[in-house]
Design a protein around this motif. Structure first.
Motif, mmCIF file in Angstrom:
data_model
loop_
_atom_site.group_PDB
_atom_site.id
_atom_site.type_symbol
_atom_site.label_atom_id
_atom_site.label_comp_id
_atom_site.label_asym_id
_atom_site.label_seq_id
_atom_site.Cartn_x
_atom_site.Cartn_y
_atom_site.Cartn_z
ATOM 1 N N GLN A 56 45.637 54.703 29.144
ATOM 2 C CA GLN A 56 45.798 53.569 28.228
ATOM 3 C C GLN A 56 46.020 52.260 29.000
ATOM 4 O O GLN A 56 45.497 51.200 28.632
ATOM 5 N N LEU A 57 46.812 52.336 30.078
ATOM 6 C CA LEU A 57 47.047 51.137 30.885
ATOM 7 C C LEU A 57 45.742 50.621 31.494
ATOM 8 O O LEU A 57 45.480 49.411 31.528
ATOM 9 N N HIS A 87 42.645 51.046 30.342
ATOM 10 C CA HIS A 87 41.810 50.441 29.307
ATOM 11 C C HIS A 87 42.350 49.077 28.872
ATOM 12 O O HIS A 87 41.573 48.147 28.610
ATOM 13 N N THR A 88 43.662 48.946 28.828
ATOM 14 C CA THR A 88 44.250 47.654 28.446
ATOM 15 C C THR A 88 43.943 46.580 29.496
ATOM 16 O O THR A 88 43.574 45.446 29.169
ATOM 17 N N VAL A 89 44.118 46.926 30.746
ATOM 18 C CA VAL A 89 43.832 45.962 31.824
ATOM 19 C C VAL A 89 42.352 45.578 31.818
ATOM 20 O O VAL A 89 41.997 44.401 31.996
ATOM 21 N N LEU A 90 41.487 46.552 31.580
ATOM 22 C CA LEU A 90 40.052 46.257 31.539
ATOM 23 C C LEU A 90 39.712 45.329 30.373
ATOM 24 O O LEU A 90 38.906 44.398 30.525
ATOM 25 N N ARG A 91 40.332 45.577 29.203
ATOM 26 C CA ARG A 91 40.084 44.697 28.058
ATOM 27 C C ARG A 91 40.560 43.275 28.342
ATOM 28 O O ARG A 91 39.866 42.290 28.046
ATOM 29 N N ASN A 92 41.740 43.155 28.915
ATOM 30 C CA ASN A 92 42.256 41.813 29.242
ATOM 31 C C ASN A 92 41.369 41.102 30.270
ATOM 32 O O ASN A 92 41.148 39.886 30.193
ATOM 33 N N ALA A 93 40.877 41.890 31.219
ATOM 34 C CA ALA A 93 40.016 41.296 32.249
ATOM 35 C C ALA A 93 38.701 40.812 31.644
ATOM 36 O O ALA A 93 38.195 39.735 32.008
ATOM 37 N N GLU A 94 38.148 41.601 30.747
ATOM 38 C CA GLU A 94 36.883 41.206 30.123
ATOM 39 C C GLU A 94 37.061 39.973 29.237
ATOM 40 O O GLU A 94 36.176 39.122 29.155
ATOM 41 N N LYS A 95 38.209 39.860 28.596
ATOM 42 C CA LYS A 95 38.473 38.682 27.759
ATOM 43 C C LYS A 95 38.611 37.412 28.602
ATOM 44 O O LYS A 95 38.134 36.344 28.228
ATOM 45 N N SER A 96 39.275 37.546 29.740
ATOM 46 C CA SER A 96 39.506 36.363 30.581
ATOM 47 C C SER A 96 38.281 36.013 31.415
ATOM 48 O O SER A 96 38.179 34.916 31.922
ATOM 49 N N HIS A 112 46.452 50.106 41.569
ATOM 50 C CA HIS A 112 47.861 50.504 41.613
ATOM 51 C C HIS A 112 48.206 51.450 40.462
ATOM 52 O O HIS A 112 49.022 52.375 40.641
ATOM 53 N N ILE A 113 47.606 51.241 39.315
ATOM 54 C CA ILE A 113 47.832 52.162 38.191
ATOM 55 C C ILE A 113 47.324 53.554 38.552
ATOM 56 O O ILE A 113 48.003 54.570 38.298
ATOM 57 N N LEU A 114 46.124 53.621 39.163
ATOM 58 C CA LEU A 114 45.565 54.918 39.551
ATOM 59 C C LEU A 114 46.391 55.573 40.650
ATOM 60 O O LEU A 114 46.496 56.811 40.710
ATOM 61 N N VAL A 115 46.994 54.759 41.546
ATOM 62 C CA VAL A 115 47.843 55.315 42.607
ATOM 63 C C VAL A 115 49.045 56.023 42.006
ATOM 64 O O VAL A 115 49.474 57.095 42.473
ATOM 65 N N ARG A 116 49.618 55.457 40.940
ATOM 66 C CA ARG A 116 50.779 56.070 40.288
ATOM 67 C C ARG A 116 50.392 57.271 39.438
ATOM 68 O O ARG A 116 51.226 58.119 39.138
ATOM 69 N N SER A 117 49.137 57.345 39.014
ATOM 70 C CA SER A 117 48.690 58.389 38.089
ATOM 71 C C SER A 117 48.196 59.616 38.843
ATOM 72 O O SER A 117 47.989 59.562 40.065
#
Length: 728
Positions: A716-717, A719-728, A653-658
């Motif tokens: 940036q969004l 990379h943030t989502v990817l970092r959160n996903a990797e942490k969880s 969805h982020i890529l759809v908006r970008s």
């Protein structure tokens, strides 16, 4: 004179023997201790045996040493100067008048001791008194008749068992007893009437009386067999333990001088042969005995179980689920003709169940009811034989053959089911064109229901039967389930393919185009209408034809999960996406949720929808997808705002908006290809694909001199989502 004097020396033991016998008799009459009587009789037996050996002389080849010593003593006591070189002449003791006067008494004493010994043996065997039996065997040993005694005892016991077996299977005696009981019950005061031998075979009226009499006689036979067997083992046990106190000779070794084998082995051999002979003769000579004992073979076998249980306490024989003594197996072979007839009837039941199931051919294929009937026949036959470890194994093998025959009929080994085989694999069996199910789909539903219900019932046998028995059935049961899967797996694949083909049509709609407010929203999109209709068709025309219980519910649940996952994945990559498109997708989601709720309902007539909460994570993803469409960009990386959604959906969805391309655009894939790729790979691989595509776009943009300002926020969004996903 020397000879006369020597012969007179024999009078002393005769006198002592007379005293011994009188003492024994006196002990018996006065009621003294039994063990004292037994010892006295044993001593008397020894004295009598020695006297008899002396009286009989060396002609019989025994006790020559005693006579030689007697001769030497006579020679030494002769007058000095006598001619010792003169030839000796043996004078029989019985020819001496002084000795002959006591011969009759000695023989009477021997007869009396022998009778006492025989009474002790019978009493010891009857009461299983090992002490009394040991004393009687000692007496027999002293009388030098132990081997003959043991041989005669084993022969008598074996003959007694054979006579009881012969009598139990004697139809003339069964007829006489049954008719006598019937006559006494109907008119107790009427005189017995003559009955011809033709009536030894029962009629329909007298069959119950004959059957009851037969089983009663068999029960008596089993009791007598057990009694004789216990006596044989008790005798053998005493023979193994008992030794003569003087010579240390083991009594069993003495008995084996005349026996070819141990007493127990001799008895079992005689029992097995007698049982086999008379059972075979009975089956040949009487239809009544053949039918009764073959049909009631389990009952007959239970009687022998009682026999084995009775003798187990006194013998070393074992008949259990895991081990059966050779003696028990040998005896049961005597019933092999009845067992063969019983197994033949059991196999016929299996064959009839399968034949009836496929009796209608391709026009009336077997369904759930027929599958249950086949399984029930197998289960009933196994339950009838489960009490016997050997019988149930044979029945299990026959049941396995029945299962294989079922599969062969389904798989097309007969001319009738070749057509079935071809129809099952026909393409029209998996098509979802509609509006009604094809004949091939209806045929498949019947066959699959039959196989599934049969497998479901048979699979419960692993709880009720031993591992050995189930191992004989397991390959066939597994093949039934595989045959079921070969029918339904292509169907499920066809359903998923058809639903995916409809969902992918949403990409034909331009969700970025503004909608005229005056036109109204006008309901759901065309692809959603097609999807709802197809889901309704699958439920009413396809799935409703399958009678597979809980498996059908699992099918419905898996289809619902697949539709939600596929729909959400396609929605997440729908591009372009404007505000009107978001509203349209929201309307489509509501329509899909209502349709899936109706799809979950088991009863078609129910007005209440199914509980979508039972779907689990997929339903929560669908509910969370709606608010995601209307979140501000800054909220897309907030885990709390996107709770319940997979990170991959948020990234899409982020890529759809970008302004950045989606992964499938970057690699030149169609939307359906990409969604299929995601389903075949892990989330981590999908994240790596997006991250790699993002890096690739950045490099291309930099090389082409594009301004990355518009995309910076979205990068940036991501990379943030990817970092959160990797942490969880």
């Amino acid at each position: 004179m020397a000879g006369i004097e020597q012969k007179n020396t024999a009078e002393e033991p005769v006198k002592s023997t007379k005293v011994d016998i009188s003492d024994a008799t006196g002990t018996s009459n006065t009621g003294d201790l039994e063990d004292e009587k037994e010892r006295t009789i044993a001593k008397a037996a020894l004295s009598i045996a020695e006297l008899v050996s002396l009286l009989d002389g060396p002609d019989n080849g025994k006790y020559v040493g005693i006579l030689s010593k007697t001769r030497e003593h006579a020679t030494e006591s002769a007058a000095p100067g006598a001619d010792t070189d003169a030839p000796e002449q043996d004078v029989p003791l019985r020819s001496i008048t002084a000795v002959a006067a006591h011969v009759q008494f000695i023989e009477e004493a021997r007869t009396q001791v022998t009778n006492e010994m025989e009474n002790m043996v019978m009493a010891g065997l009857t009461t299983l008194n090992q002490s009394l039996l040991a004393s009687s065997l000692q007496t027999a040993y002293n009388l030098r008749v132990l081997p003959q005694l043991v041989q005669n005892l084993i022969l008598d016991l074996s003959q007694a068992v054979e006579e009881r077996i012969r009598s139990a299977f004697d139809l003339a005696k069964i007829s006489k007893e049954a008719l006598a009981k019937d006559t006494a019950a109907s008119s107790p005061q009427s005189p017995p009437t003559y009955r011809s031998r033709v009536r030894t075979e029962p009629t329909n009226v007298t069959a119950p009386q004959f059957t009851a009499t037969l089983w009663s006689r068999l029960e008596v036979m089993i009791e007598d067999m057990a009694d004789c067997c216990i006596k044989v083992y008790t005798l053998e046990k005493v023979l193994k333990l008992k030794k003569d106190t003087v010579t240390q000779a083991l009594f069993l070794d003495e008995a084996m001088k005349l026996l070819e084998n141990k007493p127990s082995a001799t008895f079992w051999t005689s029992l097995g042969r007698s049982l086999e002979k008379h059972a075979r003769d009975a089956a040949k000579s009487s239809t009544f005995l053949q039918q009764t004992l073959s049909t009631g073979y389990p009952k007959l076998l239970r009687l022998f179980h009682e026999f084995f249980a009775k003798i187990a306490v006194h013998t070393d024989t074992v008949y259990g689920p895991t081990y059966q003594s050779p003696e028990t197996v040998f005896v049961l072979r005597g019933l092999s003709n009845f067992e063969s007839l019983y197994l033949s009837r059991s196999t016929n039941k299996f064959n009839e169940a399968v034949a009836q199931a496929f009796g209608g051919g391709a026009r009336a294929p077997p369904g759930a009811t027929e599958g249950i009937n086949i399984a029930r026949t197998v289960i009933n036959e196994l339950d009838s034989a489960r009490f016997d470890p050997l019988l149930v194994r044979v029945v299990a093998k026959n049941a396995s053959a029945c299962i294989n025959m079922l599969l062969s009929r389904v798989d097309g080994l007969t001319s009738q089911s070749i057509a079935v085989f071809k129809v099952v694999r026909d393409r029209s069996a998996v098509t979802m064109i509609g509006p009604t199910a094809t004949p091939q789909q209806a045929l498949n539903a019947q066959l699959a229901s039959c196989l599934y219900q049969c497998w479901l019932k048979l699979d419960t046998l692993k709880i009720d039967h031993t591992e050995t028995v189930f191992d004989a059935l397991s390959p066939g049961i597994q093949n039934v389930y595989k045959a079921y899967e070969q029918i339904v797996d292509p169907l499920m694949t066809g359903i998923r393919r058809e639903l995916s083909a409809i969902i992918v049509k949403l990409h034909r709609i331009d969700f970025g185009q503004d909608v005229d407010p005056m036109s109204g929203m006008g309901g759901s999109s065309f692809y959603m209408k097609d999807l709802v209709e197809k889901i309704s068709f699958i439920k009413s025309e396809i799935l409703q034809r399958y009678s597979i219980g809980e498996a059908g519910k699992a099918w419905v649940l898996s289809i619902v999960k697949f539709v939600i996952r596929s729909f959400v994945m396609h929605v997440s990559i729908a591009r372009p996406l404007g505000e009107s498109g978001k509203l349209r997708l929201t309307s489509d989601m509501a329509e899909l949720e209502f349709s899936l709720s109706a799809f979950l309902v088991g009863n078609p007539q129910s007005k209440r929808g199914g509980d979508l909460e039972a779907v689990g994570d997929e339903y929560r993803i669908l509910r969370a997808m709606r608010p995601l469409l209307f979140l501000d960009n800054s909220m897309l990386a907030d885990p709390e705002r996107t709770a319940g959604l997979p990170p991959l959906v948020v990234l899409h969805h982020i890529l759809v908006r970008s302004p950045m391309p989606l992964p499938h655009n970057l690699h030149g894939w169609q939307e359906a290809e990409y969604v299929r790729w995601v389903g075949e790979h892990t989330e981590e691989e999908a994240w790596s694909l997006i991250e790699g595509g993002l890096s690739h776009w950045e490099k291309i943009s930099e090389s082409e001199g594009r301004d990355p300002t518009d995309a910076k926020e979205y990068i940036q969004l991501v990379h943030t989502v990817l970092r959160n996903a990797e942490k969880s």
